[in-house]
Scaffold this active site. Sequence first.
Site, PDB file in Angstrom:
ATOM      1  N   ARG A 221     -10.524   3.817  -3.332  1.00 59.50           N
ATOM      2  CA  ARG A 221     -11.796   4.642  -4.809  1.00 59.50           C
ATOM      3  C   ARG A 221     -12.798   4.387  -3.659  1.00 59.50           C
ATOM      4  O   ARG A 221     -13.183   2.693  -3.870  1.00 59.50           O
ATOM      5  CB  ARG A 221     -11.891   4.025  -6.309  1.00 59.50           C
ATOM      6  CG  ARG A 221     -10.292   4.174  -6.608  1.00 59.50           C
ATOM      7  CD  ARG A 221     -10.590   6.215  -7.855  1.00 59.50           C
ATOM      8  NE  ARG A 221      -9.149   6.220  -7.920  1.00 59.50           N
ATOM      9  CZ  ARG A 221      -7.972   6.652  -8.145  1.00 59.50           C
ATOM     10  NH1 ARG A 221      -8.092   6.791  -6.666  1.00 59.50           N
ATOM     11  NH2 ARG A 221      -7.589   6.915  -8.552  1.00 59.50           N
ATOM     12  N   GLU A 250     -17.533  11.823  -5.400  1.00 59.31           N
ATOM     13  CA  GLU A 250     -17.001  12.468  -4.679  1.00 59.31           C
ATOM     14  C   GLU A 250     -16.879  13.572  -5.666  1.00 59.31           C
ATOM     15  O   GLU A 250     -16.568  13.402  -6.522  1.00 59.31           O
ATOM     16  CB  GLU A 250     -15.325  12.229  -4.244  1.00 59.31           C
ATOM     17  CG  GLU A 250     -14.621  11.510  -5.611  1.00 59.31           C
ATOM     18  CD  GLU A 250     -13.513  11.048  -4.616  1.00 59.31           C
ATOM     19  OE1 GLU A 250     -13.230  10.482  -3.999  1.00 59.31           O
ATOM     20  OE2 GLU A 250     -12.298  11.660  -4.967  1.00 59.31           O
ATOM     21  N   HIS A 268     -10.548  13.326  -0.158  1.00 59.03           N
ATOM     22  CA  HIS A 268      -9.968  12.222  -1.005  1.00 59.03           C
ATOM     23  C   HIS A 268      -8.006  13.140  -0.771  1.00 59.03           C
ATOM     24  O   HIS A 268      -7.334  13.843  -1.835  1.00 59.03           O
ATOM     25  CB  HIS A 268      -9.972  12.469  -1.842  1.00 59.03           C
ATOM     26  CG  HIS A 268      -9.005  11.266  -3.191  1.00 59.03           C
ATOM     27  ND1 HIS A 268      -9.634  10.895  -3.882  1.00 59.03           N
ATOM     28  CD2 HIS A 268      -8.504  10.756  -2.809  1.00 59.03           C
ATOM     29  CE1 HIS A 268      -9.012   9.814  -4.635  1.00 59.03           C
ATOM     30  NE2 HIS A 268      -7.938   9.881  -3.900  1.00 59.03           N
TER      31      HIS A 268
HETATM   32  O1  A2R Z   1      -4.117  -8.396  -9.128  1.00 61.69           O
HETATM   33  P1  A2R Z   1      -2.741  -9.435  -7.433  1.00 61.69           P
HETATM   34  O2  A2R Z   1      -3.386 -10.483  -6.856  1.00 61.69           O
HETATM   35  O3  A2R Z   1      -2.006  -8.739  -6.480  1.00 61.69           O
HETATM   36  O4  A2R Z   1      -4.271  -7.714  -5.700  1.00 61.69           O
HETATM   37  C1  A2R Z   1      -3.861  -6.644  -6.345  1.00 61.69           C
HETATM   38  C2  A2R Z   1      -5.052  -6.688  -5.822  1.00 61.69           C
HETATM   39  N1  A2R Z   1      -6.622  -6.195  -6.512  1.00 61.69           N
HETATM   40  C3  A2R Z   1      -7.218  -7.448  -6.001  1.00 61.69           C
HETATM   41  N2  A2R Z   1      -7.687  -7.702  -4.807  1.00 61.69           N
HETATM   42  C4  A2R Z   1      -9.149  -8.139  -5.190  1.00 61.69           C
HETATM   43  N3  A2R Z   1      -9.953  -8.075  -6.733  1.00 61.69           N
HETATM   44  C5  A2R Z   1      -9.285  -7.395  -6.985  1.00 61.69           C
HETATM   45  N4  A2R Z   1     -10.152  -7.641  -8.063  1.00 61.69           N
HETATM   46  C6  A2R Z   1      -7.973  -7.021  -6.961  1.00 61.69           C
HETATM   47  N5  A2R Z   1      -7.780  -5.777  -8.202  1.00 61.69           N
HETATM   48  C7  A2R Z   1      -6.738  -5.441  -7.591  1.00 61.69           C
HETATM   49  O5  A2R Z   1      -5.054  -4.913  -5.821  1.00 61.69           O
HETATM   50  C8  A2R Z   1      -3.046  -6.002  -5.537  1.00 61.69           C
HETATM   51  O6  A2R Z   1      -2.097  -6.483  -4.001  1.00 61.69           O
HETATM   52  C9  A2R Z   1      -3.450  -4.202  -4.969  1.00 61.69           C
HETATM   53  C10 A2R Z   1      -3.073  -3.364  -6.436  1.00 61.69           C
HETATM   54  O7  A2R Z   1      -1.503  -3.241  -5.880  1.00 61.69           O
HETATM   55  P2  A2R Z   1      -1.043  -2.671  -6.733  1.00 61.69           P
HETATM   56  O8  A2R Z   1      -0.609  -2.497  -7.873  1.00 61.69           O
HETATM   57  O9  A2R Z   1       0.863  -2.699  -6.179  1.00 61.69           O
HETATM   58  O10 A2R Z   1      -1.349  -0.829  -6.611  1.00 61.69           O
HETATM   59  P3  A2R Z   1      -1.234   0.336  -5.244  1.00 61.69           P
HETATM   60  O11 A2R Z   1       0.279   0.971  -6.047  1.00 61.69           O
HETATM   61  O12 A2R Z   1      -0.579  -0.130  -4.347  1.00 61.69           O
HETATM   62  O13 A2R Z   1      -2.007   1.331  -5.871  1.00 61.69           O
HETATM   63  C11 A2R Z   1      -3.341   0.807  -4.956  1.00 61.69           C
HETATM   64  C12 A2R Z   1      -4.517   1.979  -5.413  1.00 61.69           C
HETATM   65  C13 A2R Z   1      -4.430   2.941  -6.652  1.00 61.69           C
HETATM   66  O14 A2R Z   1      -5.138   1.743  -7.726  1.00 61.69           O
HETATM   67  C14 A2R Z   1      -5.562   3.658  -6.289  1.00 61.69           C
HETATM   68  O15 A2R Z   1      -6.693   3.378  -6.423  1.00 61.69           O
HETATM   69  C15 A2R Z   1      -5.386   3.673  -5.031  1.00 61.69           C
HETATM   70  O16 A2R Z   1      -4.341   2.933  -4.556  1.00 61.69           O
HETATM   71  O17 A2R Z   1      -4.503   5.177  -4.481  1.00 61.69           O
END
Ligand code: A2R
Length: 307
Positions: A221, A250, A268
């Site tokens: 994002r 955007e 995007h």
């Molecule tokens: O919560 P964790 O430790 O599993 O880590 C997640 C990480 N994450 C963060 N890392 C550092 N600081 C933060 N504040 C933080 N919040 C979240 O991002 C996890 O490793 C990753 C997200 O992975 P998923 O939930 O599997 O999401 P996915 O499907 O890979 O999609 C990620 C993003 C979407 O939310 C859209 O914004 C974009 O990709 O298209």
Amino acid sequence: MPDLLQIGGITDAMRERLEAEFTIHQTKRYDADKITHVVTNGHDGVNPNLMASLTNLQVISGYGVGYDAVDADEAARRGIIVTHTPNVLNEEVATTALLLMLSCYREVLRDDAYVRSGAWEAKGGAPLTRSADNQTVGILGLGRIGQAIADKLAPWNAKILYHSRTEKDVPYTYYDNLTAMAFDCDVLICITPGGPSTNKIVNRDVLEALGPQGTLINVSRGSVVDEAALIEALQSGALGWAGLDVFEGEPHVPQALRDLPNTVLLPHVGSATIETRAAMGDLTVDNLLQHLKDGTVISAVPECAHL
Ligand code: A2R
């Protein structure tokens, strides 16, 4: 038929399936108390006032994996299930990340312009570029997509580092500090969710740690990167290159970014192929239709998984 509010665009295939089961409302002329389901997307989401006004809302189905434009905690408090489209876009977004990285390293845009302008014939061969092989790549957010990016990097013999909130059971090096990881990597790829917890976490310190030979790739994002600091770093040479699919405001992209030669900019399109958008559309609709049938959904966001 139950009443569905449509926010933003949907594909013809989605419309066809939804029309068979719902009365679809697209304009402001609807009875708010009658709306039970909403279909929206990652960009438009559902704003807080609208959510509060839809007193009988049961499901918000989002066409996309990111749902930072919906207050999912508030929805859960109201008993509204928010769904999204995880997994079906992992490979496509990972391909987009690789496309940006390779374009930065091999100067695809510069060399394409070199051929089109006639410079090749006039001046001879183009300047050399950098090899994308054998690089150290830091993945910010090693989730579903982050893992797909790591997998797709294998043929380039990348050494993978990662930063996320928690350490994972993976064969890559974990950093609990993002700046320290940026210091140690050649490429930083951002693929966390948006929202308050990641707002501008790629700040001036991180960009300077990445350094003059470093490359930033953002397929998450726009809010994750401090865009003003990014522009300054790219202009001064404190950061080498940036490949960006997402932007803070955007579709507005600052002129300064558009003027820089060391950027590759995409509108995007991380998941925007015919095949992947079809799969995302199917899952968006499947969530709504399954809820009509038996009150359950396929892919609730974690905040609503208990509902
Ligand atoms: O919560 P964790 O430790 O599993 O880590 C997640 C990480 N994450 C963060 N890392 C550092 N600081 C933060 N504040 C933080 N919040 C979240 O991002 C996890 O490793 C990753 C997200 O992975 P998923 O939930 O599997 O999401 P996915 O499907 O890979 O999609 C990620 C993003 C979407 O939310 C859209 O914004 C974009 O990709 O298209």
